[in-house]
Design a protein around this motif. Structure first.
Motif, mmCIF file in Angstrom:
data_model
loop_
_atom_site.group_PDB
_atom_site.id
_atom_site.type_symbol
_atom_site.label_atom_id
_atom_site.label_comp_id
_atom_site.label_asym_id
_atom_site.label_seq_id
_atom_site.Cartn_x
_atom_site.Cartn_y
_atom_site.Cartn_z
ATOM 1 N N TRP A 327 48.724 28.486 57.878
ATOM 2 C CA TRP A 327 47.769 28.581 56.487
ATOM 3 C C TRP A 327 47.974 27.744 55.671
ATOM 4 O O TRP A 327 46.971 27.523 54.602
ATOM 5 N N HIS A 328 49.458 27.743 55.727
ATOM 6 C CA HIS A 328 49.281 26.994 54.848
ATOM 7 C C HIS A 328 49.020 25.329 54.181
ATOM 8 O O HIS A 328 48.839 25.056 53.908
ATOM 9 N N GLU A 331 45.507 25.046 53.725
ATOM 10 C CA GLU A 331 44.887 25.637 52.318
ATOM 11 C C GLU A 331 45.421 24.071 51.113
ATOM 12 O O GLU A 331 44.649 23.824 50.461
ATOM 13 N N GLN A 332 47.450 23.532 51.410
ATOM 14 C CA GLN A 332 47.233 22.684 50.806
ATOM 15 C C GLN A 332 46.122 20.932 51.538
ATOM 16 O O GLN A 332 45.924 20.516 50.791
ATOM 17 N N SER B 241 58.806 29.777 60.884
ATOM 18 C CA SER B 241 57.878 29.087 60.272
ATOM 19 C C SER B 241 56.674 28.549 61.703
ATOM 20 O O SER B 241 56.853 28.647 62.416
ATOM 21 N N PRO B 242 55.161 28.693 61.094
ATOM 22 C CA PRO B 242 55.034 29.328 59.771
ATOM 23 C C PRO B 242 55.143 31.222 59.958
ATOM 24 O O PRO B 242 54.992 31.903 60.614
ATOM 25 N N ARG B 245 52.059 35.387 56.567
ATOM 26 C CA ARG B 245 52.154 35.927 55.082
ATOM 27 C C ARG B 245 51.219 36.999 55.126
ATOM 28 O O ARG B 245 51.349 37.575 54.299
ATOM 29 N N GLU B 273 62.484 31.493 49.874
ATOM 30 C CA GLU B 273 60.749 30.588 50.020
ATOM 31 C C GLU B 273 59.697 31.967 50.087
ATOM 32 O O GLU B 273 58.777 32.449 49.595
ATOM 33 N N LEU B 277 56.995 33.249 48.169
ATOM 34 C CA LEU B 277 55.261 33.358 48.683
ATOM 35 C C LEU B 277 55.008 34.529 47.922
ATOM 36 O O LEU B 277 53.744 34.724 47.724
ATOM 37 N N ASP B 280 54.213 34.335 44.478
ATOM 38 C CA ASP B 280 52.410 33.617 44.709
ATOM 39 C C ASP B 280 51.124 34.246 44.811
ATOM 40 O O ASP B 280 50.043 34.196 44.465
ATOM 41 N N GLU B 281 51.732 35.408 45.692
ATOM 42 C CA GLU B 281 50.549 36.622 46.322
ATOM 43 C C GLU B 281 50.613 37.817 46.002
ATOM 44 O O GLU B 281 49.359 38.827 46.321
#
Lengths: 346, 326
Positions: A327-328, A331-332, B241-242, B245, B273, B277, B280-281
């Motif tokens: 996802w990141h 978006e980037q 990773s990832p 979210r 991190e 996040l 940001d959200e």
């Protein structure tokens, strides 16, 4: 010493006259490519370039001894052998022009992207050879390294793995005498690089890297041996780079200019093979002149192809980072597109 | 269904992978005859032969580098690094090559491999046997990082990692290798990479943890309930990773408060991190700054000090109190 001397073992050659001519044609093309690449850098049309002039016999002789299915793990100076093995000249130009397409060998051409960190590609060659052996395939792998690279830990680890596992791999070292500015005498306390192979239970061969025929025969011997399941070979091809490490380097700071001049006038690999095929009566000065003219056309066409490429596709930053973009990164990528657009079409 | 501890679940996952996919090769130091220093590969060489389960020379860069060549040439290597703190000689191979094969070749070559490494402290081991540098690899694009906290996830994530077309770093919480058993299906199943798991629902504050710290966080949650009456939600990230979210943000939007827990040093750890996040959200959901409870910003000490170096329930509770009392 445990390594064998190629000149002692081989009488004559495994090559036919026709094959020698074919190798010679490659060497002339590679040299012309190399000179044009240096000039393109000087005029700002490609980025920093690592020239190979002087090493054509080592590279073409090696590449010519391999089979289509074989795996190559090159350094940044292996343009010659990569092209002989099937990487298009335009791809090589694109790499030095900073284009991601320059790392892509065509489908079916097993040439790994150039490795910049020194000797790190040698364990890859070992692993690829290992996979070939496990799959029962007839392919071998060749890992390329320079004299300086033999001081790296990865060289040692790769040689050791190759010996222990008895893998169908060739570690092919072009000893051109200098690691940027550092001469071989400051790189190693051994007299030769080939003798290092004995420490790993690997056969070491030292060959005149200015003699394309001798290089070919050494590599062919090692490749045949590997294909028979008789294990790895380390080949030291003694050669010289006429110019600087890269276009960002100045070899006159650390090398006697007379030394380079001596190699160029007395040990030039192209002069040498040309003399041999002239002597055999299978080549003429007229043919030679036509060959250089043809090489110029080939290289010019490739330069034009490079210059005709559409602008680079911006999405290439993202699209091959993972099989499926997380996802990141999606978006980037969207943000990149909104700020900079997509660039050239795919 | 069999009851297995984490190490048994990993062995079972490797067995299933070796059985089902002839491309899978298990390699590393002592993984063959000896079955690995933690016995994660116990019995596998006897079952699958020395071509599939391979004792290599003692050379981490060589093991990972050879695995690159194998992966590029069609195999699915599963190299074991004996301890996460032994990964440093192989970092160049991982950063310069493993993570970049797909990118550098623009998809012409790929590098599917699973690097297994026991991580973290707590077993009274010598120096460099207890490091947790997972953030170094979360920072590196091109690889995925997973870290199970229980036997079920260990087997399921391992099989998902081996199936992954991309390289995966698989971190094993060695301190709890044998701490408890869970029901683990004997057949193949996978746990999706990239999905966190809310292991305990709560309403007052979210705790984010993974691997070894998950159970310690559950213990801290229990103490918070007993001592303060706070209802703590505990999220097991499972994949570092990832990051997941949706689950991370969903939890903090519900609770309005959060603490991230990890064993690694706090500064520039993965907690930073996760805080970014959340910033940001979910900034407007927050009722307090997000807390971080990590190892101290000092090199991992000798083992007489390791119990107070890594977070324990007391320190995590202290972190919860700071955020709750903001």
């Amino acid at each position: 010493m445990n390594h064998t001397d190629q000149q002692e073992r081989a009488e004559g050659t495994m090559l036919t006259g026709e094959q020698m001519i074919e190798m010679y044609k490659w060497m002339v093309t590679v040299r012309h490519f190399d000179r044009r690449a240096v000039n393109l850098q000087r005029s700002g049309r490609i980025g920093t370039y690592a020239a190979l002039e002087g090493q054509e016999a080592a590279q073409v002789g090696c590449g010519y001894a391999l089979e289509k299915q074989d795996w190559l793990f090159p350094t940044y100076r292996e343009h010659g052998v990569s092209m002989v093995h099937g990487v298009p000249m335009t791809t090589v130009f694109l790499y030095w022009n900073g284009r991601p397409e320059g790392c892509m060998a065509p489908e079916g051409v097993n040439v790994f992207p150039i490795s910049v960190p020194i000797a790190t590609q040698l364990p890859h060659a070992v692993g690829a050879a290992w996979a070939s052996k496990l799959k029962g395939e007839n392919s071998i792998a060749v890992g390329f390294v320079g004299d300086g690279g033999t001081s790296e830990g990865d060289f040692h680890e790769a040689m050791n793995f190759a010996g222990v596992m008895k893998l169908p791999v060739i570690i092919f070292c072009q000893n051109n005498g200098y690691a940027i500015s550092v001469p071989l005498s400051k790189q190693t306390a051994t007299e030769t690089l080939a003798e290092k192979a004995a420490a790993y239970g690997v056969e070491g061969i030292r060959v005149d890297g200015q003699d394309a025929v001798a290089v070919h025969d050494a590599v062919k011997y090692a490749a045949d041996k590997a294909r028979r399941g008789e294990g790895p070979t380390f080949i030291e091809a003694v050669t010289y780079r006429y110019g600087s490490h890269t276009t960002a380097d100045d070899h006159t700071r650390y090398r006697d200019v007379n030394e380079a001049e001596m190699w160029r006038t007395e040990r030039d690999p192209i002069d040498r093979l040309k003399a041999r095929i002239l002597e055999l009566g299978i080549w003429s000065e007229e043919q030679d002149q036509a060959l250089w003219e043809e090489a110029d056309k080939v290289v010019q066409k490739s330069i034009e192809e490079m210059q005709a490429m559409p602008p680079v596709d911006h999405n290439r930053i993202f699209d091959y980072s993972y099989a499926e973009l997380p996802w990141h990164l999606k978006e980037q990528r969207e943000e990149m597109r909104s700020l900079y657009g997509n660039g050239g079409a795919k | 269904m069999a009851k297995m501890n984490i190490i048994q679940a990993i062995t079972d996952g490797l067995r299933v992978a070796l059985r089902d996919d002839p491309r899978v090769i298990v390699l590393g130091e002592d993984v063959g005859v000896n079955g690995g220093v933690f016995r994660a590969t116990e019995g596998l060489q006897a079952e699958f032969g020395s071509d599939r389960v391979v004792d290599t020379p003692l050379a981490e860069a060589g093991i990972i580098g050879a695995s690159v060549g194998m992966a590029v040439n069609g195999m699915r290597p599963v190299p074991e690094l004996q301890f996460f703190g032994f990964i440093y000689p192989a970092v160049e191979q991982i950063v310069a090559h493993v993570a970049r094969v797909r990118m550098r070749s623009q998809g012409r070559f790929t590098c599917p491999m699973v690097i297994r490494a026991p991580y973290g402290g707590g077993i009274r081991a010598p120096e460099l046997h207890g490091d947790s540098p997972e953030a170094m690899f979360v920072h590196q694009p091109g690889i995925k990082v997973v870290c199970p906290s229980n036997p079920y996830d260990a087997k399921g994530l391992l099989l998902a990692a081996i199936d992954s077309p991309d390289p995966v770093l698989f971190l094993e919480p060695m301190r709890i290798y044998r701490a408890f058993r869970d029901e683990v299906p004997e057949e193949r199943y996978t746990v999706e990479i990239g999905k966190a798991n809310v292991v305990k629902e709560g309403t007052d504050i979210s705790l984010y943890a993974w691997g070894t710290m998950l159970r310690v966080s559950l213990e801290a949650a229990k103490m918070a309930k007993e001592q303060h009456g706070w209802d703590v939600e505990v999220v097991d990230l499972r994949t570092l990773s990832p990051l997941d979210r949706e689950t991370i943000i969903g939890s903090v939007q519900k609770t309005g408060r959060a603490v991230v827990v990890h064993e690694a040093p706090k500064t520039a750890g993965l907690g930073a991190e996760i805080v970014a996040l959340i910033n940001d959200e979910a900034l407007l959901s927050l009722e307090a700054p997000v807390g971080r409870v990590g190892g101290y910003d000092a090199p991992q000490p000798l083992f007489s000090l390791e119990d107070i170096y890594a977070p324990d329930a007391k320190r995590i509770l202290h972190g919860i109190e700071k955020v709750m009392n903001f």
